[in-house]
Each structure stands twice: as C-alpha cells, then as structure tokens.
Design a protein around this motif. Structure first.
Motif, PDB file in Angstrom:
ATOM      1  N   ARG A 216       0.821  -1.220   0.000  1.00  0.00           N
ATOM      2  CA  ARG A 216       0.000   0.000   0.000  1.00  0.00           C
ATOM      3  C   ARG A 216       0.852   1.265   0.000  1.00  0.00           C
ATOM      4  O   ARG A 216       0.415   2.312  -0.485  1.00  0.00           O
ATOM      5  N   ALA A 217       2.065   1.182   0.569  1.00  0.00           N
ATOM      6  CA  ALA A 217       2.939   2.358   0.611  1.00  0.00           C
ATOM      7  C   ALA A 217       3.778   2.502  -0.645  1.00  0.00           C
ATOM      8  O   ALA A 217       4.479   3.499  -0.812  1.00  0.00           O
ATOM      9  N   SER A 218       3.689   1.550  -1.549  1.00  0.00           N
ATOM     10  CA  SER A 218       4.556   1.547  -2.728  1.00  0.00           C
ATOM     11  C   SER A 218       3.870   2.185  -3.934  1.00  0.00           C
ATOM     12  O   SER A 218       2.652   2.374  -3.947  1.00  0.00           O
ATOM     13  N   PRO A 219       4.642   2.498  -4.964  1.00  0.00           N
ATOM     14  CA  PRO A 219       4.036   3.014  -6.204  1.00  0.00           C
ATOM     15  C   PRO A 219       3.128   1.995  -6.885  1.00  0.00           C
ATOM     16  O   PRO A 219       2.396   2.339  -7.810  1.00  0.00           O
ATOM     17  N   ARG A 220       3.163   0.732  -6.452  1.00  0.00           N
ATOM     18  CA  ARG A 220       2.336  -0.318  -7.039  1.00  0.00           C
ATOM     19  C   ARG A 220       0.985  -0.466  -6.325  1.00  0.00           C
ATOM     20  O   ARG A 220       0.244  -1.412  -6.605  1.00  0.00           O
ATOM     21  N   ALA A 221       0.666   0.428  -5.425  1.00  0.00           N
ATOM     22  CA  ALA A 221      -0.505   0.272  -4.564  1.00  0.00           C
ATOM     23  C   ALA A 221      -1.813   0.076  -5.338  1.00  0.00           C
ATOM     24  O   ALA A 221      -2.712  -0.614  -4.872  1.00  0.00           O
ATOM     25  N   ALA A 222      -1.911   0.688  -6.513  1.00  0.00           N
ATOM     26  CA  ALA A 222      -3.160   0.597  -7.287  1.00  0.00           C
ATOM     27  C   ALA A 222      -3.289  -0.732  -8.031  1.00  0.00           C
ATOM     28  O   ALA A 222      -4.347  -1.045  -8.575  1.00  0.00           O
ATOM     29  N   LYS A 223      -2.217  -1.518  -8.038  1.00  0.00           N
ATOM     30  CA  LYS A 223      -2.219  -2.806  -8.736  1.00  0.00           C
ATOM     31  C   LYS A 223      -2.470  -3.936  -7.734  1.00  0.00           C
ATOM     32  O   LYS A 223      -2.506  -3.725  -6.533  1.00  0.00           O
ATOM     33  N   PRO A 224      -2.629  -5.174  -8.216  1.00  0.00           N
ATOM     34  CA  PRO A 224      -3.013  -6.272  -7.309  1.00  0.00           C
ATOM     35  C   PRO A 224      -1.943  -6.622  -6.276  1.00  0.00           C
ATOM     36  O   PRO A 224      -0.737  -6.509  -6.539  1.00  0.00           O
ATOM     37  N   PHE A 225      -2.418  -7.056  -5.118  1.00  0.00           N
ATOM     38  CA  PHE A 225      -1.572  -7.717  -4.120  1.00  0.00           C
ATOM     39  C   PHE A 225      -2.043  -9.161  -4.050  1.00  0.00           C
ATOM     40  O   PHE A 225      -3.206  -9.430  -3.773  1.00  0.00           O
ATOM     41  N   VAL A 226      -1.153 -10.095  -4.328  1.00  0.00           N
ATOM     42  CA  VAL A 226      -1.508 -11.518  -4.368  1.00  0.00           C
ATOM     43  C   VAL A 226      -0.597 -12.270  -3.407  1.00  0.00           C
ATOM     44  O   VAL A 226       0.631 -12.076  -3.424  1.00  0.00           O
ATOM     45  N   ALA A 227      -1.190 -13.112  -2.553  1.00  0.00           N
ATOM     46  CA  ALA A 227      -0.413 -13.889  -1.595  1.00  0.00           C
ATOM     47  C   ALA A 227      -0.617 -15.374  -1.853  1.00  0.00           C
ATOM     48  O   ALA A 227      -1.724 -15.819  -2.151  1.00  0.00           O
TER      49      ALA A 227
ATOM     50  N   PHE B 170       1.734 -15.257 -10.672  1.00  0.00           N
ATOM     51  CA  PHE B 170       2.657 -14.218 -11.145  1.00  0.00           C
ATOM     52  C   PHE B 170       1.944 -13.291 -12.120  1.00  0.00           C
ATOM     53  O   PHE B 170       2.073 -12.061 -12.043  1.00  0.00           O
ATOM     54  N   GLN B 171       1.194 -13.866 -13.029  1.00  0.00           N
ATOM     55  CA  GLN B 171       0.468 -13.036 -13.996  1.00  0.00           C
ATOM     56  C   GLN B 171      -0.715 -12.327 -13.352  1.00  0.00           C
ATOM     57  O   GLN B 171      -1.053 -11.200 -13.723  1.00  0.00           O
ATOM     58  N   ALA B 172      -1.332 -12.979 -12.353  1.00  0.00           N
ATOM     59  CA  ALA B 172      -2.440 -12.332 -11.643  1.00  0.00           C
ATOM     60  C   ALA B 172      -1.977 -11.090 -10.890  1.00  0.00           C
ATOM     61  O   ALA B 172      -2.746 -10.147 -10.680  1.00  0.00           O
ATOM     62  N   ALA B 173      -0.697 -11.080 -10.464  1.00  0.00           N
ATOM     63  CA  ALA B 173      -0.153  -9.944  -9.708  1.00  0.00           C
ATOM     64  C   ALA B 173       0.526  -8.924 -10.615  1.00  0.00           C
ATOM     65  O   ALA B 173       1.219  -8.032 -10.122  1.00  0.00           O
ATOM     66  N   GLU B 174       0.343  -9.027 -11.912  1.00  0.00           N
ATOM     67  CA  GLU B 174       1.023  -8.156 -12.874  1.00  0.00           C
ATOM     68  C   GLU B 174       0.902  -6.680 -12.492  1.00  0.00           C
ATOM     69  O   GLU B 174      -0.191  -6.158 -12.251  1.00  0.00           O
ATOM     70  N   GLY B 175       2.057  -6.020 -12.407  1.00  0.00           N
ATOM     71  CA  GLY B 175       2.106  -4.611 -12.037  1.00  0.00           C
ATOM     72  C   GLY B 175       2.069  -4.369 -10.540  1.00  0.00           C
ATOM     73  O   GLY B 175       2.325  -3.250 -10.087  1.00  0.00           O
ATOM     74  N   GLY B 176       1.761  -5.417  -9.783  1.00  0.00           N
ATOM     75  CA  GLY B 176       1.617  -5.252  -8.335  1.00  0.00           C
ATOM     76  C   GLY B 176       2.659  -6.023  -7.549  1.00  0.00           C
ATOM     77  O   GLY B 176       3.837  -6.040  -7.910  1.00  0.00           O
ATOM     78  N   THR B 177       2.201  -6.658  -6.473  1.00  0.00           N
ATOM     79  CA  THR B 177       3.106  -7.331  -5.531  1.00  0.00           C
ATOM     80  C   THR B 177       2.663  -8.772  -5.332  1.00  0.00           C
ATOM     81  O   THR B 177       1.471  -9.040  -5.163  1.00  0.00           O
ATOM     82  N   LEU B 178       3.638  -9.693  -5.326  1.00  0.00           N
ATOM     83  CA  LEU B 178       3.362 -11.106  -5.050  1.00  0.00           C
ATOM     84  C   LEU B 178       4.072 -11.485  -3.756  1.00  0.00           C
ATOM     85  O   LEU B 178       5.296 -11.339  -3.641  1.00  0.00           O
ATOM     86  N   LEU B 179       3.299 -11.957  -2.787  1.00  0.00           N
ATOM     87  CA  LEU B 179       3.869 -12.432  -1.522  1.00  0.00           C
ATOM     88  C   LEU B 179       4.027 -13.950  -1.599  1.00  0.00           C
ATOM     89  O   LEU B 179       3.038 -14.681  -1.734  1.00  0.00           O
ATOM     90  N   LEU B 180       5.249 -14.415  -1.483  1.00  0.00           N
ATOM     91  CA  LEU B 180       5.538 -15.843  -1.411  1.00  0.00           C
ATOM     92  C   LEU B 180       5.701 -16.197   0.063  1.00  0.00           C
ATOM     93  O   LEU B 180       6.798 -16.121   0.622  1.00  0.00           O
ATOM     94  N   ASP B 181       4.580 -16.537   0.694  1.00  0.00           N
ATOM     95  CA  ASP B 181       4.602 -16.826   2.126  1.00  0.00           C
ATOM     96  C   ASP B 181       5.161 -18.227   2.373  1.00  0.00           C
ATOM     97  O   ASP B 181       4.955 -19.132   1.574  1.00  0.00           O
ATOM     98  N   GLU B 182       5.855 -18.367   3.505  1.00  0.00           N
ATOM     99  CA  GLU B 182       6.511 -19.632   3.871  1.00  0.00           C
ATOM    100  C   GLU B 182       7.374 -20.142   2.714  1.00  0.00           C
ATOM    101  O   GLU B 182       7.327 -21.305   2.322  1.00  0.00           O
TER     102      GLU B 182
END
Length: 478
Positions: free
Chosen positions: A195-206, A240-252
């Motif tokens: 949310r604090a990044s320039p990518r905030a308007a794009k998807p966040f996927v975990a 990866f494609q679902a998070a295009e332009g945004g952020t992907l969290l690779l948890d664990e």
C-alpha cells in the motif's frame, strides 16, 4: 568548541539525535565524542564493530559514524550488517588513504559518505547534519500518512522503527524478505509495504508455498496451458500473472520444494514465466516479497534451500519481533480486536477487567498476534458482561482458574497434613508417630515445631495438662 564546528541552523542537533561512534583508537574516539557532544548530539562510543552491533538495538541511534579499519569485523562489514538490520539508518565512514577505494565502493552500496583522515571538523558536522536531515523526512512521512499501515496496531518502539524502515523500502522496487515467527503478522506487513509503494493501485496476491501440494504449486505460480496435464481443460493464468504490475507475496518460502526453487530462480532472473506445457515465456512486472518463519541460513547449510535464490530474494530483510517482545502492544491490540469482534457478534463490550488485561499482558503468546486474536474472539463470543472477566481469559488461554501452588508450598501443605494424620492415628503419641514415619523422635519434634503442632491436642480422652505430661514422659524415655 569553536562556533564554526557547530551544525548550521538547518541541521541543528536535537536531544533525540543519537550518534553511534565506532573507532578502536581511544584518542580518536574521545576526540570525536567531544566534538559531537559539543555540537549538541548524544554520543554512544564503542571500540569495535561487534560492540557497535550489540548497542545498535538498545541505543537506537539516528546515525552510525565508523572507522573503516577495526579489529575483528571492519567498518565495511559493520555497514553491511547495519544495512541488513536497519536499511534507513545512515552510515558515514572515516577512512585512511589506503582504504579510500573500499570506501568509494561502499558508497555505491549505500554508505551515505566517507571522510578521509585527518578529517575537517566542520566538514564532518555538515555531513552528519545532511545525513540526519535526509533520513528524517522519510520517518516523518511514514508517520504522517498512517493509511498504509492502518491494519498494524502498535505503539512499541521496535515496531515504530520497523515500520519506518518498511515505508522506506516500499518506495523502491527491491525484493524484501520478511522474517518472523508464525502469527507475528508477516502478511499484514507485506500488505502495508504494497500500500505504501508506487504499485498500490495494482493487485496484491499472496500464496502460501507450504499449503499447496507440490504437484499443484508450479501450475498455481506460473499457470498452465490447455492439455498440459489430465485436468488442464483450459488455459490458466498463474499467480505471477495475476499480480502483474503489483506485488506477489511468497509466504513460507522456506517450505518451497527444491525442484521448484530452481524454476522460481529462473523466473526472477529472466523476469518472465513459462506456463506448464507452454513453449513460450510471458514477461512479468511483479514486486516480490517473501516471508518465512524458518532459519533459511540453516536450511542452506542443510542443502534444503538454494543459496542463489536466497540472495535473490533477500535484498532487504525485515524481522518482525514476536508479541512477547513488544508487550506494550498487547492491551492496544486486545482492545482493538475486542472492538472489532463486538461489532461482529453484536455485543456491547466496553473492555477487559483489569485482572483480565493483566493476564493477557503477561501470557506467553507462542502463537503471537494470531493467537491473541483467537483468544479475544473466544472471550467475545462467550462474554455476558460489559467487562470481559478474568475467568474467560484464563479459559481461552487454557490457564486453570483454581489456585496452583508452587512446589515449595505444596510440599509444606503435604508435610503438615501428613503429620496431622499420624498424630490422629496414634492418639497424639509422639513415639508411635515417629516410628511410623521412620524418623527419630528429635527430628520428629522439630517437624512438629516447624508446623506449630502440639501432640497433646490429638489425644482423644485427655485434657491439655495430661497430654503435656505424656509428651514429657515420652521424651524422657528416649
């Protein structure tokens, strides 16, 4: 101290500006300390990098000033560790002519600046003022705009510092590795960074790399084409494609199978994914945040995690403290959760009884913030009074509400009850009671005295005087 050595008004020191000074030359260390104190700074002076690292979390400096040549770890190794722990903390190096090339290289890696010895006092104070002035607005901006971290409830110093670093990291596109115990809030921090990044308007996927079967994880991450395997009835875009332009969290991430680690490394290097069953790669533009509760360095040593992947993911490390190390946040979090859950359950709850809040604050919390939320949800669902009572909190924490004696107290209680039982059984006869206890009479009398027991009181048909006489007679027979 000459006036010329003091910082200009635009970079004036305040009581809160603390500088950690590192130099193994005692005379130089003393001179630097006097100069900086004279300019209004608070100074923590140490003689080695190891001592500096020990002071780093306790002293919480706003700047590190270090010599390059130090015993043990040198100033460059110290900078690397400071950068890993506190990316926003500025470092200035003092260097002799022989180490200038190293210092120049260090500035390309993030050292604020370097000064050659003998340094100019006025120049030193100006550089310090500039470093502090440049780093301060980032922290101030992070606090001024609270929306990005609204989900993270905290007032502890450790979390304040962590969030300031997270805000600074969010402005870049660097990969981030989040470390912390399960339930500490790694996904919440990842969302805040997004949310604090320039990518905030794009998807966040975990995605939880440990929760998806190995056979499906590759398809989930990279996608697949129709006919790639038995159940692949259509093309499927991966995360990866679902998070295009945004952020992907690779948890664990530490639980990712070794075979898939190789493919992930290729994706990160090429910035492109190849769906399962496809011969074509698709370019991606995704910011990677990874998280784990595992010790990845130990996993690398055991050949369970690829070293090249580790360094690709670990550009910046942020470590979340466990809840037990920020107990000042527990009342704040508990009441925050209670307010939210009271609305969910449509209950009028005004807070926790003082003893209930104390029990929450002093609990062990092995499950961290997630466990605290679960406990608050349970007491909220069961509470029938505006103030949540201690008994409900104890029940949720699985703490017995009955009194639990210490070992020493339990032993005292058993010992007294045992002696009373013997005296009742022997009608107050000390000789018989001592024989049954397999103790000599002198030791037995000491035990009776310790527990304030009078044998004569246990005689069923004798008065106090008669009982006392029997005691004396018994003692004479010994």
């Amino acid at each position: 101290m000459p006036a010329s050595n003091k910082p200009s008004s635009g970079a004036a020191a305040t009581a809160q500006q603390r500088i950690l000074v590192v130099d193994d030359d005692a005379d130089m260390l003393r001179l630097l300390s006097l100069r900086l104190k004279g300019a209004g700074y608070e100074v923590i002076a140490v003689g080695s990098a190891e001592a500096a690292l020990a002071q780093l979390d306790m002293a919480r400096p706003q700047l590190v000033l270090s010599d390059v040549r130090l015993p043990g770890k040198d100033g460059l190794a110290l900078f690397d560790e400071v950068r890993e722990r506190h990316p926003s903390l500025p470092v200035i190096l003092l260097t002799a002519h022989g180490t200038i090339p190293d210092a120049v290289e260090a500035t390309s890696r993030g050292v604020f600046t370097y000064l050659t010895k003998p340094y100019d006092g006025k120049d030193l104070l100006e550089k310090i003022g500039q470093a502090l002035a440049l780093s301060a607005p980032v922290a101030a901006q992070a606090h001024a705009n609270e929306a990005w971290r609204a989900e993270i409830v905290s007032r502890s110093n450790r979390m304040t510092e962590l969030l300031a670093e997270a805000y600074m990291v969010a402005q870049s596109d660097a990969s981030v590795l989040l470390l912390g115990d399960s339930g500490a809030g790694k996904e919440l921090l990842a969302q805040a960074i997004h949310r604090a990044s320039p990518r905030a308007a794009k998807p966040f996927v975990a995605v939880n790399c440990g929760a998806i079967p190995e056979a499906l994880l590759e398809s989930e991450l990279f996608g697949h084409v129709k006919g790639a395997f038995t159940d692949a009835t259509s093309n499927h875009k991966g995360l990866f494609q679902a998070a295009e332009g945004g952020t992907l969290l690779l948890d664990e991430i530490g639980d990712m199978p070794p075979a898939l680690q190789v493919k992930l490394l290729r994706v990160l290097q090429e910035r492109a994914v190849r769906p399962v069953g496809s011969s074509q790669s698709t370019p991606i533009n995704v910011r990677i945040i990874s998280a784990t509760h595992r010790d990845l360095e130990a996993a690398m040593a055991a050949a369970q995690f690829r070293e090249d992947l580790y360094y690709r993911l670990n550009v910046v490390t942020l470590a979340l403290p466990p809840l037990a190390e920020r107990r000042e946040d527990i009342p704040l979090l508990a009441n925050h959760f209670l307010d939210r859950l009271a609305r969910k359950y449509d209950k009028r709850l005004s807070g926790f009884a003082p003893e209930a809040l104390k029990a929450l604050t002093t609990a062990a919390w092995p499950g961290n913030v997630r466990q605290l939320f679960n406990v608050v949800e349970q007491v909220c669902a069961l509470s029938t009074t505006p103030l949540v009572p201690l008994t409900l909190v104890q029940r949720a924490l699985r703490i017995p509400s009955a009194q639990v004696l210490s070992f020493a107290d339990a032993r005292q209680r058993f010992e007294r009850e045992y002696l009373v039982g013997l005296l009742k059984m022997t009608d107050g006869n000390v000789a018989d009671a001592a024989r049954l206890a397999q103790r000599n009479r002198t030791e037995f009398y000491r035990l009776l005295q310790k527990h304030a027991l009078t044998p004569g009181h246990f005689k069923s048909d004798a008065g106090p005087d008669e009982g006392a006489g029997d005691d004396v007679a018994d003692e004479r027979q010994e």
